[in-house]
Design a protein around this motif. Structure first.
Motif, short mmCIF file in Angstrom:
data_model
loop_
_atom_site.label_atom_id
_atom_site.label_comp_id
_atom_site.label_asym_id
_atom_site.label_seq_id
_atom_site.Cartn_x
_atom_site.Cartn_y
_atom_site.Cartn_z
N ALA A 128 0.79 -1.24 0.00
CA ALA A 128 0.00 0.00 0.00
C ALA A 128 0.83 1.28 0.00
CB ALA A 128 -1.00 0.03 1.16
N TYR A 129 2.17 1.22 -0.19
CA TYR A 129 2.95 2.45 -0.29
C TYR A 129 2.52 3.26 -1.52
CZ TYR A 129 6.93 5.59 -0.92
OH TYR A 129 7.72 6.71 -1.09
N GLY A 130 2.55 2.60 -2.67
CA GLY A 130 2.22 3.30 -3.91
C GLY A 130 0.78 3.76 -3.96
N VAL A 131 -0.14 2.89 -3.54
CA VAL A 131 -1.56 3.24 -3.55
C VAL A 131 -1.82 4.45 -2.66
CG1 VAL A 131 -3.88 2.45 -2.94
CG2 VAL A 131 -2.29 0.89 -4.07
N LEU B 220 5.27 -1.82 -19.66
CA LEU B 220 4.10 -1.66 -20.53
C LEU B 220 3.03 -0.79 -19.87
CD1 LEU B 220 3.63 -5.24 -22.06
CD2 LEU B 220 4.30 -3.15 -23.26
N GLY B 221 2.84 -0.96 -18.56
CA GLY B 221 1.88 -0.15 -17.84
C GLY B 221 2.27 1.32 -17.83
N ALA B 222 3.55 1.61 -17.65
CA ALA B 222 4.03 3.00 -17.67
C ALA B 222 3.85 3.61 -19.05
CB ALA B 222 5.50 3.04 -17.25
N TRP B 223 4.16 2.83 -20.09
CA TRP B 223 3.97 3.31 -21.46
C TRP B 223 2.49 3.56 -21.74
CZ3 TRP B 223 1.10 0.72 -25.23
CH2 TRP B 223 1.11 1.33 -26.48
N PHE B 224 1.63 2.63 -21.31
CA PHE B 224 0.20 2.74 -21.54
C PHE B 224 -0.36 3.99 -20.87
CE2 PHE B 224 -4.22 1.65 -20.40
CZ PHE B 224 -4.72 1.38 -21.67
N LEU B 225 -0.01 4.20 -19.61
CA LEU B 225 -0.52 5.35 -18.86
C LEU B 225 0.00 6.65 -19.45
CD1 LEU B 225 -2.16 6.38 -16.45
CD2 LEU B 225 -0.10 6.16 -15.05
N PHE C 262 1.95 -4.26 -14.15
CA PHE C 262 1.11 -3.40 -14.98
C PHE C 262 0.21 -2.52 -14.13
CE2 PHE C 262 -2.55 -2.34 -17.59
CZ PHE C 262 -1.96 -1.97 -18.80
N LEU C 263 -0.47 -3.12 -13.15
CA LEU C 263 -1.36 -2.35 -12.29
C LEU C 263 -0.60 -1.40 -11.39
CD1 LEU C 263 -3.90 -5.16 -11.33
CD2 LEU C 263 -4.28 -3.24 -12.88
N ASP C 264 0.62 -1.78 -11.00
CA ASP C 264 1.45 -0.91 -10.18
C ASP C 264 1.80 0.37 -10.94
OD1 ASP C 264 2.99 -0.66 -7.62
OD2 ASP C 264 4.66 -0.48 -9.02
N ALA C 265 2.12 0.24 -12.22
CA ALA C 265 2.49 1.40 -13.03
C ALA C 265 1.29 2.27 -13.35
CB ALA C 265 3.15 0.94 -14.34
N THR C 266 0.17 1.65 -13.73
CA THR C 266 -1.00 2.43 -14.13
C THR C 266 -1.70 3.07 -12.94
OG1 THR C 266 -2.34 0.41 -14.10
CG2 THR C 266 -1.44 1.11 -16.22
N GLY C 267 -1.66 2.40 -11.78
CA GLY C 267 -2.35 2.91 -10.60
C GLY C 267 -1.46 3.62 -9.62
N GLY C 268 -0.15 3.66 -9.89
CA GLY C 268 0.78 4.27 -8.94
C GLY C 268 0.99 3.40 -7.72
N GLY C 269 0.46 2.21 -7.73
CA GLY C 269 0.59 1.26 -6.64
C GLY C 269 -0.24 0.05 -6.95
#
Length: 263
Positions: free
Chosen positions: A31-34, A94-99, A149-156
Motif C-alpha cells: 500500500a505504499y504506492g496506492v 508496458l503499464g508505464a507506457w500505456f498510462l 502493470f497495475l502498479d504502473a498504471t495505478g501508482g501502486g
C-alpha cells in the motif's frame, strides 16, 4: 521559503505523505504506492501519469533499502524472486507506457481500480483462520505481469496484488513479503525509467519526489517498531477506508467533465 517551485509548507506535506505511506507499507507489506498516489492526486492535483511517475521515482529509494534488508536477513525465496521480477518488469514497463500514452483519460478507471484496492485492504480486517493452500505453478508469471502493470498504471498495486495472492496461497508470510519487496525494486526501476523517458517536464517535480522520498527514508527504520506496537487490523481498516473515500471523491469531481464530454 521555497524549495524549487514548491513552498516549504507544501514540501513538508510531501514529506509527511511519504512518511505515512512508508509506515503503512512497513507495517502491512503493501500500500505504499496506492497511498502515495491517492494523496498526491488529491493534494497536489497531479495528473495520473505524473502522480505515478513521482511515486515510483521516490519509491526506488525505499524499495532499495527494503530489498537489501530482506536479502541480508535471508528472507527471500530466490527461486520465486526471478519468476516475479521478469514478468513484473515487462508488465511495469508496458503499464508505464500505456498510462503515459493515454494520459488523463484513464484517471476515472484508475480511481475505480484504487477503490477496489482499498476494498481489498479493508476486507483483510475480517479475514480469520488459515486458508486452503494453493500451488501457483505457472500462474506466478501472469501474477507478476499483472502486479507490474497495475502498479504502473495505478501508482501502486504491486504489494496488494502480489503479496495478497501469495499469502492467500498459504506461502510463508515473512518470505513472501521479503520476496515481493525485493522484486519490487527491480520492477520500480523499470517503471521509473519508462516514465522518465515518456513523461514531459519530470524535472520540475523534483521537490515533490524529494519530499516523498525523504519521508519514506525517515520512516523506514521506524516501520518495524510500528509493526510491533500498532494493531494491524485497525490500521488496515483506516487505510482501506481512506483510500476508498479519497478516490470516490476524485470520481465525483470528474463527473461534470465526463457529462460535458458526452454532451
Amino acid at each position: 521559503m521555497m524549495i524549487g517551485n514548491v513552498s516549504l509548507s507544501m514540501f513538508l506535506l510531501y514529506v509527511v505523505i511519504g512518511f505515512f505511506a512508508q509506515c503503512i507499507d512497513g507495517t502491512l507489506g503493501m500500500a505504499y504506492g496506492v497511498s502515495c498516489r491517492t494523496f498526491l492526486k488529491s493534494v497536489a492535483r497531479l495528473p495520473a501519469a505524473m502522480a505515478s511517475a513521482v511515486v515510483h521515482c521516490a519509491e526506488m529509494f525505499t524499495t532499495l533499502v527494503s530489498g537489501i534488508s530482506h536479502l541480508k536477513l535471508k528472507n527471500v525465496m530466490h527461486d520465486m524472486l526471478w519468476r516475479l521480477i521478469i514478468p513484473g518488469v515487462i508488465g511495469g514497463a508496458l503499464g508505464a507506457w500505456f498510462l503515459s500514452s493515454i494520459g488523463d483519460v484513464l484517471e476515472p478507471v484508475i480511481d475505480l481500480y484504487l477503490i477496489v484496492m482499498g476494498v481489498i485492504i479493508f476486507l483483510k480486517v475480517f479475514r480469520t483462520g488459515p486458508r486452503k493452500p494453493r500451488h501457483l505453478g505457472w500462474k506466478i508469471y501472469p501474477l507478476g505481469f499483472a502486479g507490474g502493470f497495475l502498479d504502473a498504471t495505478g501508482g501502486g498495486g504491486w504489494g496488494p496484488v502480489v503479496t495478497s495472492t501469495l499469502l492467500a496461497s498459504d506461502q510463508d508470510v515473512k518470505k513472501s513479503i521479503g520476496t515481493v519487496n525485493t522484486a519490487e525494486f527491480v520492477v520500480t526501476v523499470a517503471e521509473t525509467t519508462t516514465f522518465v523517458a515518456l513523461v514531459n517536464d519530470m524535472g520540475s517535480f523534483w521537490p515533490i519526489i524529494l519530499g516523498v522520498a525523504l519521508g519514506g527514508v525517515i520512516a523506514a527504520p521506524l516501520a518495524a517498531y510500528i509493526c510491533k506496537k500498532v494493531p494491524v487490523r485497525p490500521l488496515l481498516a483506516v487505510v482501506g477506508l481512506l483510500i476508498i473515500g479519497l478516490n470516490i471523491y476524485n470520481l465525483i469531481k470528474a463527473v461534470p467533465a465526463f457529462v460535458a464530454l458526452l454532451a
